[in-house]
Structure formats: structure tokens, C-alpha cells
Design a protein around this motif. Sequence first.
Motif, mmCIF file in Angstrom:
data_model
loop_
_atom_site.group_PDB
_atom_site.id
_atom_site.type_symbol
_atom_site.label_atom_id
_atom_site.label_comp_id
_atom_site.label_asym_id
_atom_site.label_seq_id
_atom_site.Cartn_x
_atom_site.Cartn_y
_atom_site.Cartn_z
ATOM 1 N N ILE A 10 6.746 7.885 7.284
ATOM 2 C CA ILE A 10 5.933 6.865 7.975
ATOM 3 C C ILE A 10 4.771 7.528 8.727
ATOM 4 O O ILE A 10 3.648 7.014 8.716
ATOM 5 C CB ILE A 10 6.823 6.023 8.920
ATOM 6 C CG1 ILE A 10 7.652 5.068 8.061
ATOM 7 C CG2 ILE A 10 6.000 5.224 9.928
ATOM 8 C CD1 ILE A 10 8.747 4.364 8.774
ATOM 9 N N THR A 14 0.910 6.710 8.025
ATOM 10 C CA THR A 14 0.040 6.264 9.135
ATOM 11 C C THR A 14 -1.187 7.168 9.256
ATOM 12 O O THR A 14 -2.319 6.676 9.387
ATOM 13 C CB THR A 14 0.821 6.268 10.474
ATOM 14 O OG1 THR A 14 2.044 5.573 10.274
ATOM 15 C CG2 THR A 14 0.033 5.599 11.574
ATOM 16 N N LEU A 17 -3.621 6.457 6.485
ATOM 17 C CA LEU A 17 -4.310 5.177 6.715
ATOM 18 C C LEU A 17 -5.357 5.298 7.823
ATOM 19 O O LEU A 17 -6.463 4.749 7.712
ATOM 20 C CB LEU A 17 -3.292 4.087 7.077
ATOM 21 C CG LEU A 17 -2.433 3.551 5.927
ATOM 22 C CD1 LEU A 17 -1.345 2.634 6.450
ATOM 23 C CD2 LEU A 17 -3.283 2.808 4.904
ATOM 24 N N PRO B 47 9.520 -0.110 11.551
ATOM 25 C CA PRO B 47 8.195 0.528 11.555
ATOM 26 C C PRO B 47 7.366 0.248 10.302
ATOM 27 O O PRO B 47 6.166 -0.008 10.390
ATOM 28 C CB PRO B 47 8.514 2.011 11.663
ATOM 29 C CG PRO B 47 9.833 2.059 12.316
ATOM 30 C CD PRO B 47 10.579 0.841 11.888
ATOM 31 N N ARG B 48 8.017 0.287 9.132
ATOM 32 C CA ARG B 48 7.257 0.100 7.888
ATOM 33 C C ARG B 48 6.643 -1.310 7.828
ATOM 34 O O ARG B 48 5.509 -1.486 7.414
ATOM 35 C CB ARG B 48 8.178 0.337 6.684
ATOM 36 C CG ARG B 48 7.400 0.815 5.469
ATOM 37 C CD ARG B 48 8.236 0.830 4.237
ATOM 38 N NE ARG B 48 9.467 1.623 4.392
ATOM 39 C CZ ARG B 48 10.338 1.798 3.400
ATOM 40 N NH1 ARG B 48 10.133 1.260 2.226
ATOM 41 N NH2 ARG B 48 11.421 2.512 3.584
ATOM 42 N N LEU B 51 3.694 -1.610 10.332
ATOM 43 C CA LEU B 51 2.461 -0.986 9.821
ATOM 44 C C LEU B 51 1.790 -1.873 8.781
ATOM 45 O O LEU B 51 0.567 -2.013 8.752
ATOM 46 C CB LEU B 51 2.769 0.386 9.214
ATOM 47 C CG LEU B 51 3.071 1.504 10.218
ATOM 48 C CD1 LEU B 51 3.504 2.757 9.491
ATOM 49 C CD2 LEU B 51 1.848 1.812 11.082
ATOM 50 N N TYR B 81 2.284 2.039 15.264
ATOM 51 C CA TYR B 81 3.027 3.291 15.069
ATOM 52 C C TYR B 81 3.568 3.804 16.411
ATOM 53 O O TYR B 81 4.737 4.209 16.510
ATOM 54 C CB TYR B 81 2.126 4.347 14.424
ATOM 55 C CG TYR B 81 2.856 5.656 14.194
ATOM 56 C CD1 TYR B 81 3.868 5.735 13.242
ATOM 57 C CD2 TYR B 81 2.555 6.788 14.952
ATOM 58 C CE1 TYR B 81 4.565 6.920 13.047
ATOM 59 C CE2 TYR B 81 3.251 7.970 14.757
ATOM 60 C CZ TYR B 81 4.249 8.030 13.806
ATOM 61 O OH TYR B 81 4.952 9.194 13.613
ATOM 62 N N GLU B 88 13.250 2.102 20.042
ATOM 63 C CA GLU B 88 14.689 2.113 20.319
ATOM 64 C C GLU B 88 15.015 2.335 21.794
ATOM 65 O O GLU B 88 16.090 1.968 22.253
ATOM 66 C CB GLU B 88 15.374 3.171 19.457
ATOM 67 C CG GLU B 88 15.492 2.679 18.024
ATOM 68 C CD GLU B 88 16.081 3.699 17.080
ATOM 69 O OE1 GLU B 88 16.555 4.741 17.547
ATOM 70 O OE2 GLU B 88 16.032 3.446 15.875
#
Lengths: 278, 165
Positions: A10, A14, A17, B47-48, B51, B81, B88
Motif C-alpha cells: 500500500i 500510494t 500515485l 486502507p486499500r 485510497l 494514507y 487501529e
Amino acid sequence: MSKPFLNRKIAIITTVLLILMVIFMGITSGDREQVSVVERWVGNIVTPIQRAVMTPIHAVQDRVYDIANFAQLNQQNQELQQKLIDKEQEIIQSRLSESELEELRGLQEALNYVSAEAHGEPISARIISKSNADWFNVFTINAGENHGINLDSVVLSERGLVGRIIEAGDNWARVMSISDSNSSVSFKVLRDANVEGIVQGSATEELEGYLFDPRMEIQKGDQLVTSGQGIFPEGILIGEVTEIGKSREQLLDAVTVQPAVDFQKINRVLILGLEDMN
Amino acid sequence: MNRIIILGILTINIILQTTILNITTINGTTLNTSLMLIIAISVYMKPRESLLYALYTGLLLDTVTGVFIGLNTFIFLLIAYGISIIQEEMVKESYLTPILLGIASILIYNFFSLFFVYLLGYTVRLAHYFSLNTFIEIGYNSVFMLLIYTLFGKFYNRRIKEVKY
């Protein structure tokens, strides 16, 4: 898939991007001759929806405005009647020089001279959306290339100069107002056309500028009109001088100008389409 | 949760943000409801997913209103992000969470906007951004942030329950 591996994946996506966005910003910033196919496509879909949302809002705004201003209408009516009488007198005076102007027009035609300020029929449009960013004063109108609007077409309201077209789609266009920090307009003082200068948008509603010649005199309350240099035709009201001071360099007379147009309340604009010169 | 519903909410929000909500300004400051939704989504969702929605919202907002493309997308991706990293450790039910995230996000949004606007050669008047307007913007947006965060939380939890049973 393990969590650290997923987190790293991820983070990489990110980062890629974010880098792509920086590249996009670089490519799409600055004056562009044409909007991209995707922007045009999105604009063509979104603009009619924005127009549909704003139509009832505009109707309500117009009604509220009419009711709120009813008390002033009678007084305005009397003032306008007086102005009409004065204007009739002016017309009589100007007719004397009209014959002279006709002679000059005949001469212009004979020499096949095309005025640099020639503009087509003005196009009326509604503002359907505004950019909510503080650093740009940009809004979208419900008319575009299909209506004869091009890049750098001049935008006016009934009160004065609004700005210029920076992007045009089929049925929509984006206007950068003169109060935007990146807009600048050359002006002359209505009282004395020899006093010339330039005003720029600021982060506030007011415009800031300076005189080309510091020896020239400017006064509080002076009305400024476009000088005809650059893309804006001559004689459009810009605003009124509210403050005079020295610029940071202490060399030039700095002026603060209240624009004639209230950019918070503006709903309707006129666009001067550039006439085909060929 | 059904992606189409969230994409629909984000699209309708952009239409409203660029039209009706622009009328309701306080001293020239407007509501950034897209930013608020991205914060709420990033707190509650994976998170995915966050985004993906940040990318969609940013690109659409940039295309509809931006002078150049990428600014809103960059900031939304960064905020999504950032929140997903601390997700958490957050107390999601606390009223302070959306307010603090809202304040931090507006400051990050303004900082990066100014940075890129300046970097790309546009005129920037720094004094304006350290004025009363910034406080008005934070206060105005925080109130709505709390509302949007609470509504999205309820909506999300209800959808989760529906999926379970």
C-alpha cells in the motif's frame, strides 16, 4: 497475505500515485490551449447536473432579491427618470459629432481596416459552480464552445469587468475572475485617461495595483476602466479606488481598488466572443 | 460495503459542494465536504478502499473545479494514507477524533495547496492564510466534520450488521 507485506504494498502504491499526481499538476498547470478529452467528457456529464441543481436555487435567489429590493425600486425609478432627462441632453450633444464618426467609419470600410476590438454578439450565461479553493477565484458557466466561447473570451456583468475564459468545453467554460491572484488588468482612470497602470487580484476581494508613471495623480474614488492593452477591450469598468499608498519598493503609487462586480453575489454574466477575423 | 453506494455518495457530494454549498460561505470560506468524507472513510474502512475513494474523489473534484489536475487528489491520497496508518490506534467513537482529524487535515490541505500553487508559479499571498479566515475555516468545517463523521459511522455500522445477518 501477511500484514507487513500488505502495508508495504500500500505504501508503494500510494507513493507511485503521489508522484503521478505531481507530474499531472506539472503537465496541466499554466495556460492550456485546449482541455483534455477526459476533462471535456467529465465536464459534459457533470455540468448539466450542476445546472439542474442550480436552476431552482437561482429562481429562489432571484425572487428573494426582488422582494428584498422592492423598497429601493421607487427611489431608483425616480433617479433613473432624472438620468434619462440628462442623457437626452447628452444625446443631442453627441449627435453633433455623430456625422463626423460616420465619415470615419466610411473611411475605415474604404481602407478595409478591421478593428482589433471587434467582438461578436455577447453571450449570456449563468454561473453553475464555483471553485471552493481560496487560492483561485474560478467559476464554471453554462455556455461553451458550442455558443461561440473561446479561450480568453472576455466576461462581463451588468456592473463591469468579471474576467476571462481559461477553459472551454462544449457547453461549459471556466472563468478566472479579475480578483484571482493570477489575473492582471491594465487600466486607465476615467477622469483622466492619461493616468494608466495595472491592477492584480489579491487573496481578498479587493484588487491591488500601481501606476505606470508615478508623477501622475490619482485620487480616492476615481473610477478605473480597462485601457485596451492586453485581451480586455477598452472602456470596461473595473472598479473604484479605495486606497492610495506607496508600493513596497516606495517607488510607485500603489492603489487598492474595490471591484465594480460583487464576486460573492454574481450569478449571471455576459461573454464577448471573439469575432472571426477572416 | 457496496462500492457503488459510496461512489454515488462521493459523486453527489461533489455536485453539492461545487453548487449549493458554495452559496453558504462564511467570510468567503466554504465547506470542504469531500475532505470530510475522505477522513470518515479512511477511519472506518480498509486502507486499500480508502485510497481508491480518495483517488476517485480527488480526480473528479480536480476535473470539475481545479485550475490544474492533481492537487486535491494528492492531498486526499496523503490524508487517506496517513489516517490508515494510525487507524487501529484511534478511538473511533470519540467526538474528539473527527474534530482533531478535521483540524489537522485542513492545515495539511492548506499547507500542500499553498506549497504546490507557489511551486507551479501562481501568485500566493501568505498573509491571507495566517489571518482570521483560517480560524473561521477550521471552526466552520469542524462542526460539519462532526456531523458527517457521525452520519457516516452510523451508515457504515448498519451496513456491516446487514452483511453479518
